[in-house]
Design an enzyme around this catalytic site. Structure first.
Site, PDB file in Angstrom:
ATOM      1  N   THR A  56      48.878  65.228 -68.020  1.00  0.00           N
ATOM      2  CA  THR A  56      49.252  66.214 -69.054  1.00  0.00           C
ATOM      3  C   THR A  56      48.043  67.057 -69.486  1.00  0.00           C
ATOM      4  OG1 THR A  56      50.976  64.721 -69.791  1.00  0.00           O
ATOM      5  CG2 THR A  56      50.392  66.474 -71.310  1.00  0.00           C
ATOM      6  N   LYS A  59      45.327  63.463 -56.767  1.00  0.00           N
ATOM      7  CA  LYS A  59      44.204  62.767 -56.101  1.00  0.00           C
ATOM      8  C   LYS A  59      44.708  61.940 -54.919  1.00  0.00           C
ATOM      9  CE  LYS A  59      42.627  61.090 -60.205  1.00  0.00           C
ATOM     10  NZ  LYS A  59      43.264  61.996 -61.186  1.00  0.00           N
ATOM     11  N   ARG A 113      38.840  55.002 -58.997  1.00  0.00           N
ATOM     12  CA  ARG A 113      39.223  55.120 -60.409  1.00  0.00           C
ATOM     13  C   ARG A 113      38.815  53.857 -61.145  1.00  0.00           C
ATOM     14  NH1 ARG A 113      43.583  58.057 -62.737  1.00  0.00           N
ATOM     15  NH2 ARG A 113      44.223  57.192 -64.730  1.00  0.00           N
ATOM     16  N   ASP A 138      52.515  63.952 -64.914  1.00  0.00           N
ATOM     17  CA  ASP A 138      51.332  63.116 -64.765  1.00  0.00           C
ATOM     18  C   ASP A 138      50.127  64.043 -64.838  1.00  0.00           C
ATOM     19  OD1 ASP A 138      49.627  61.007 -64.123  1.00  0.00           O
ATOM     20  OD2 ASP A 138      49.752  61.459 -61.988  1.00  0.00           O
ATOM     21  N   ASP A 152      56.946  67.475 -70.465  1.00  0.00           N
ATOM     22  CA  ASP A 152      57.036  66.024 -70.221  1.00  0.00           C
ATOM     23  C   ASP A 152      58.443  65.532 -70.578  1.00  0.00           C
ATOM     24  OD1 ASP A 152      53.837  64.707 -70.438  1.00  0.00           O
ATOM     25  OD2 ASP A 152      54.189  66.739 -71.143  1.00  0.00           O
TER      26      ASP A 152
HETATM   27  P1  AMP Z   1      44.265  61.312 -64.583  1.00  0.00           P
HETATM   28  O1  AMP Z   1      44.926  62.640 -64.497  1.00  0.00           O
HETATM   29  O2  AMP Z   1      43.957  60.705 -63.257  1.00  0.00           O
HETATM   30  O3  AMP Z   1      43.120  61.297 -65.546  1.00  0.00           O
HETATM   31  O4  AMP Z   1      45.366  60.314 -65.128  1.00  0.00           O
HETATM   32  C1  AMP Z   1      46.073  60.577 -66.288  1.00  0.00           C
HETATM   33  C2  AMP Z   1      46.551  59.260 -66.834  1.00  0.00           C
HETATM   34  O5  AMP Z   1      45.444  58.437 -67.139  1.00  0.00           O
HETATM   35  C3  AMP Z   1      47.316  59.349 -68.103  1.00  0.00           C
HETATM   36  O6  AMP Z   1      48.671  59.593 -67.833  1.00  0.00           O
HETATM   37  C4  AMP Z   1      47.098  57.991 -68.734  1.00  0.00           C
HETATM   38  O7  AMP Z   1      48.204  57.142 -68.455  1.00  0.00           O
HETATM   39  C5  AMP Z   1      45.886  57.432 -68.016  1.00  0.00           C
HETATM   40  N1  AMP Z   1      44.764  57.046 -68.880  1.00  0.00           N
HETATM   41  C6  AMP Z   1      44.616  57.226 -70.214  1.00  0.00           C
HETATM   42  N2  AMP Z   1      43.445  56.680 -70.645  1.00  0.00           N
HETATM   43  C7  AMP Z   1      42.846  56.123 -69.556  1.00  0.00           C
HETATM   44  C8  AMP Z   1      41.629  55.393 -69.357  1.00  0.00           C
HETATM   45  N3  AMP Z   1      40.781  55.124 -70.340  1.00  0.00           N
HETATM   46  N4  AMP Z   1      41.354  54.984 -68.101  1.00  0.00           N
HETATM   47  C9  AMP Z   1      42.174  55.254 -67.080  1.00  0.00           C
HETATM   48  N5  AMP Z   1      43.348  55.931 -67.223  1.00  0.00           N
HETATM   49  C10 AMP Z   1      43.681  56.363 -68.445  1.00  0.00           C
HETATM   50 MG    MG Z   2      50.407  59.915 -66.052  1.00  0.00          MG
END
Ligand code: AMP
Ligand code: MG
Length: 331
Positions: free
Chosen positions: A119, A241, A255, A117, A35
């Site tokens: 992680t 996605k 989402r 993105d 990162d």
């Molecule tokens: P994903 O890989 O789609 O789960 O997205 C990852 C990103 O989700 C991370 O980089 C965070 O910025 C974000 N994230 C963290 N907590 C939440 C949450 N409770 N709801 C939605 N997104 C989140």
């Molecule tokens: Mg991210």
């Protein structure tokens, strides 16, 4: 795009390390050497090419400026040197990372970077993306998503000879493309992409997060089913996605989170939104509101995301209204 393709080399080299390490940031979200090294590399490269355009980046060097963190900084420097050469020093890296936190004019031009993105997907050696967008007057006008582990198809038989890893690019008004990442992190030939046509096999397929709670997933399934998107969801980390919908493999990316205080982060969406829109799709929040990128680092005036091939959109927003309370959509 070259800069982002070069950055995939850091992602791959860190991800293939035998013991993949992570630290928890103060907000308890995980961060790795990748990162920080990718933000340093891309930030410094953009500054050199476009010195007048500021950067909004997810990471900060605040927690790295202590003696205890020196070994981590040395690892970041080593990764950036692989791509940018020996001129890279610890100070160079820290300063390049911190450029992503400087104040900027949200109505002007600026870059938005999510260096890794997803992680959590990166740590599981699954999907992640290096996501870059150029913003102008509150809208993305250029979007680049490098997805180093995303095969040409998520579902169906895997062709062992097909390239693993694809880059998605979009320019406002000029469409979106998919570029395979060939061996040695070389970009292959670009091909234009389109969202799935109504009535095609992909029209009943959808994607959602890996990391959301079981209750979130149950609600998402009810919404998708009510909108006629009835297959079991594909679950992927990161803006991969958006890529899967943009290339027509699924018709919906839904989402939402049941946490009333959560607001989406700009860098989790800016690049992916343009890739879907330029592939002929549509992105709004759960209530059907356009995404409003003008409130800083978070989408303060939006709740969740509905990203679709165009003709499905209204049905999904209606289904959201039937399954979530009005409070869940308030901003
Ligand atoms: P994903 O890989 O789609 O789960 O997205 C990852 C990103 O989700 C991370 O980089 C965070 O910025 C974000 N994230 C963290 N907590 C939440 C949450 N409770 N709801 C939605 N997104 C989140
Ligand atoms: Mg991210």
């Amino acid at each position: 795009m070259n800069l982002v393709v070069q950055a995939t080399r850091i992602g791959r080299s860190v991800q293939t390390a035998i013991a993949l390490q992570k630290w928890d940031k103060q907000d308890r979200s995980p961060v790795t050497v990748a990162d920080l090294a990718i933000q340093a590399l891309v930030s410094a490269g953009l500054r050199e090419a476009f010195p007048e355009i500021p950067l909004m980046g997810e990471e900060s060097a605040d927690e790295l400026r202590t003696e205890a963190m020196a070994p981590l900084v040395a690892q970041i420097v080593e990764q950036v040197r692989q791509v940018a050469g020996d001129k890279v020093s610890p100070e160079f890296v820290l300063e390049a990372i911190d450029r992503g936190r400087e104040p900027l004019d949200l109505g002007g031009r600026y870059w938005v970077l999510d260096p890794v993105d997803g992680t959590k997907g990166f740590l599981r050696r699954e999907q992640y993306a290096i996501a870059l967008a150029l913003m102008e007057a509150g809208r993305p006008v250029l979007g680049i998503l490098a997805c180093p582990n995303l095969p040409g198809r998520v579902q169906g038989p895997v062709d062992p000879d097909a390239p693993l890893g694809h880059v998605y690019t979009a320019i406002s008004g000029e469409g979106a493309c998919e570029v395979p990442l060939l061996a040695g992190d070389v970009a292959g030939t670009a091909r234009p992409i389109r969202v799935a046509a109504a009535g095609s096999a992909a029209a009943t397929r959808w994607v959602e997060r890996v990391e959301s709670s079981d209750r979130n997933k149950d609600v998402s399934s009810l919404i998708a089913e009510a909108a006629g998107v009835s297959e079991a969801p594909m679950r992927l980390d990161s803006q991969a996605k958006y890529a899967v919908v943009a290339r027509g493999e699924a018709a919906l990316y839904l989402r939402h989170t049941l946490d009333p205080a959560y607001r989406e982060m700009v860098w989790d969406h800016a690049g992916g939104v343009l890739v879907i829109e330029e592939a002929g799709g549509r992105v709004t929040d759960l209530a059907g509101r356009p995404l409003d990128f003008t409130h800083g680092r978070r989408l303060e005036r939006n709740r969740g995301i509905v990203a679709t091939g165009a003709d499905l959109h209204e049905r999904v927003v209606e289904a959201v209204g039937a399954h979530l309370t009005p409070e869940a959509l308030l901003v």
